[in-house]
Design a protein around this motif. Structure first.
Motif, PDB file in Angstrom:
ATOM      1  N   ARG A  11       0.869  -1.189   0.000  1.00 45.71           N
ATOM      2  CA  ARG A  11       0.000   0.000   0.000  1.00 45.71           C
ATOM      3  C   ARG A  11       0.902   1.234   0.000  1.00 45.71           C
ATOM      4  O   ARG A  11       1.794   1.344   0.847  1.00 45.71           O
ATOM      5  N   VAL A  12       0.661   2.154  -0.929  1.00 48.22           N
ATOM      6  CA  VAL A  12       1.569   3.294  -1.042  1.00 48.22           C
ATOM      7  C   VAL A  12       0.957   4.554  -0.454  1.00 48.22           C
ATOM      8  O   VAL A  12      -0.265   4.668  -0.329  1.00 48.22           O
ATOM      9  N   SER A  13       1.826   5.490  -0.110  1.00 49.05           N
ATOM     10  CA  SER A  13       1.405   6.717   0.541  1.00 49.05           C
ATOM     11  C   SER A  13       2.389   7.808   0.103  1.00 49.05           C
ATOM     12  O   SER A  13       3.581   7.539  -0.026  1.00 49.05           O
ATOM     13  N   ALA A  14       1.875   9.010  -0.155  1.00 42.86           N
ATOM     14  CA  ALA A  14       2.769  10.084  -0.611  1.00 42.86           C
ATOM     15  C   ALA A  14       2.439  11.358   0.143  1.00 42.86           C
ATOM     16  O   ALA A  14       1.282  11.597   0.505  1.00 42.86           O
ATOM     17  N   ARG A  15       3.472  12.160   0.377  1.00 42.11           N
ATOM     18  CA  ARG A  15       3.296  13.448   1.054  1.00 42.11           C
ATOM     19  C   ARG A  15       4.494  14.332   0.707  1.00 42.11           C
ATOM     20  O   ARG A  15       5.518  13.845   0.235  1.00 42.11           O
ATOM     21  N   ILE A  16       4.348  15.638   0.998  1.00 43.34           N
ATOM     22  CA  ILE A  16       5.455  16.572   0.782  1.00 43.34           C
ATOM     23  C   ILE A  16       6.353  16.594   2.014  1.00 43.34           C
ATOM     24  O   ILE A  16       5.850  16.640   3.144  1.00 43.34           O
ATOM     25  N   VAL A  17       7.658  16.574   1.813  1.00 49.86           N
ATOM     26  CA  VAL A  17       8.601  16.868   2.898  1.00 49.86           C
ATOM     27  C   VAL A  17       9.645  17.855   2.361  1.00 49.86           C
ATOM     28  O   VAL A  17       9.803  18.011   1.147  1.00 49.86           O
ATOM     29  N   LEU A  18      10.344  18.475   3.301  1.00 51.01           N
ATOM     30  CA  LEU A  18      11.390  19.431   2.922  1.00 51.01           C
ATOM     31  C   LEU A  18      12.663  18.678   2.545  1.00 51.01           C
ATOM     32  O   LEU A  18      13.152  17.863   3.343  1.00 51.01           O
ATOM     33  N   LEU A  19      13.193  18.940   1.368  1.00 53.07           N
ATOM     34  CA  LEU A  19      14.516  18.414   1.009  1.00 53.07           C
ATOM     35  C   LEU A  19      15.527  19.245   1.788  1.00 53.07           C
ATOM     36  O   LEU A  19      15.702  20.428   1.521  1.00 53.07           O
ATOM     37  N   LYS A  20      16.181  18.614   2.745  1.00 55.80           N
ATOM     38  CA  LYS A  20      17.075  19.396   3.615  1.00 55.80           C
ATOM     39  C   LYS A  20      18.492  19.454   3.065  1.00 55.80           C
ATOM     40  O   LYS A  20      19.252  20.357   3.388  1.00 55.80           O
ATOM     41  N   GLY A  21      18.847  18.507   2.220  1.00 55.75           N
ATOM     42  CA  GLY A  21      20.192  18.553   1.658  1.00 55.75           C
ATOM     43  C   GLY A  21      20.326  17.530   0.549  1.00 55.75           C
ATOM     44  O   GLY A  21      19.639  16.503   0.566  1.00 55.75           O
ATOM     45  N   VAL A  22      21.187  17.844  -0.402  1.00 52.11           N
ATOM     46  CA  VAL A  22      21.485  16.875  -1.454  1.00 52.11           C
ATOM     47  C   VAL A  22      22.968  16.999  -1.773  1.00 52.11           C
ATOM     48  O   VAL A  22      23.505  18.109  -1.869  1.00 52.11           O
ATOM     49  N   ASP A  23      23.646  15.848  -1.841  1.00 55.03           N
ATOM     50  CA  ASP A  23      25.068  15.834  -2.185  1.00 55.03           C
ATOM     51  C   ASP A  23      25.381  14.480  -2.800  1.00 55.03           C
ATOM     52  O   ASP A  23      24.464  13.722  -3.149  1.00 55.03           O
ATOM     53  N   ALA A  24      26.677  14.155  -2.905  1.00 56.54           N
ATOM     54  CA  ALA A  24      27.068  12.916  -3.583  1.00 56.54           C
ATOM     55  C   ALA A  24      26.506  11.675  -2.883  1.00 56.54           C
ATOM     56  O   ALA A  24      26.337  10.626  -3.506  1.00 56.54           O
TER      57      ALA A  24
END
Ligand SMILES: Cc1cc2nc3c(=O)[nH]c(=O)nc-3n(C[C@H](O)[C@H](O)[C@H](O)COP(=O)(O)O)c2cc1C
Length: 168
Positions: A11-24
């Protein structure tokens, strides 16, 4: 970003969250480990992320898929310490995703934790922290006129990535 998770039964579920960081290493977000998403991530540590930029070019979408794991306690502590005090209190007071009988109950809990930590730093609750999504598939979707969009995929193959195109 949209974060999609699934439970052990699919069963799938989706919501918005804050992307706090992206790196390698990947994509980081923070939440309550005992929330619905936390339970789903414990049962099925695979996620999909989705971003949409309506105003860039003819719109851009980025889709990410990969495995998820909790970040270190030290990393969660460091981010928690940087948050506004009200958000720190909220992290203690909110039993995220559990049924709340009425708003007063929540406000009473907020007041209780304000009192508990009065005059002191608010420590990170053990049930709150970060996750790291290690991508194994990323798709960039570039909108174009007449729906002749471009889709560019990157699929992880060991330590490198293979690039491909998809029909729109
Ligand atoms: C713009 C926006 C940003 C949000 N950022 C977060 C976030 O970083 N972490 C979080 O736990 N919830 C965040 N939320 C709330 C989640 O969408 C969601 O309501 C909450 O995490 C509970 O989800 P769950 O019951 O599926 O676990 C955000 C909501 C919005 C609209």
């Amino acid at each position: 970003m949209t974060l999609a998770t699934a439970d052990a039964d699919g069963r799938v579920s989706a919501r918005i969250v804050l992307l706090k960081g992206v790196d390698a290493d990947g994509f980081r977000f923070f939440t309550n480990y005992e929330s619905l998403k936390g339970a789903q991530l414990a049962a099925h540590p695979q996620v999909a992320l989705c971003f949409h930029w309506k105003l860039l070019r003819e719109q851009i979408q980025v889709r990410v898929e990969g495995a998820v794991s909790q970040v270190s306690a030290a990393e969660s502590d460091a981010y928690f310490a940087s948050r506004a005090r009200g958000s720190q209190i909220g992290a203690w007071a909110s039993l995220q995703s559990q049924a709340l009988p009425d708003r007063d109950t929540f406000e009473r809990r907020v007041a209780e934790f304000e009192k508990r930590f009065e005059g002191a730093d608010v420590p990170r609750p053990p049930h709150w922290g970060g996750y790291l999504v290690k991508p194994d598939r990323i798709e960039f979707w570039y909108g174009a006129k007449y729906r002749l969009h471009e889709r560019v995929t990157y699929v992880r193959e060991g330590r490198s990535w293979s690039k491909g195109l998809l029909y729109p």
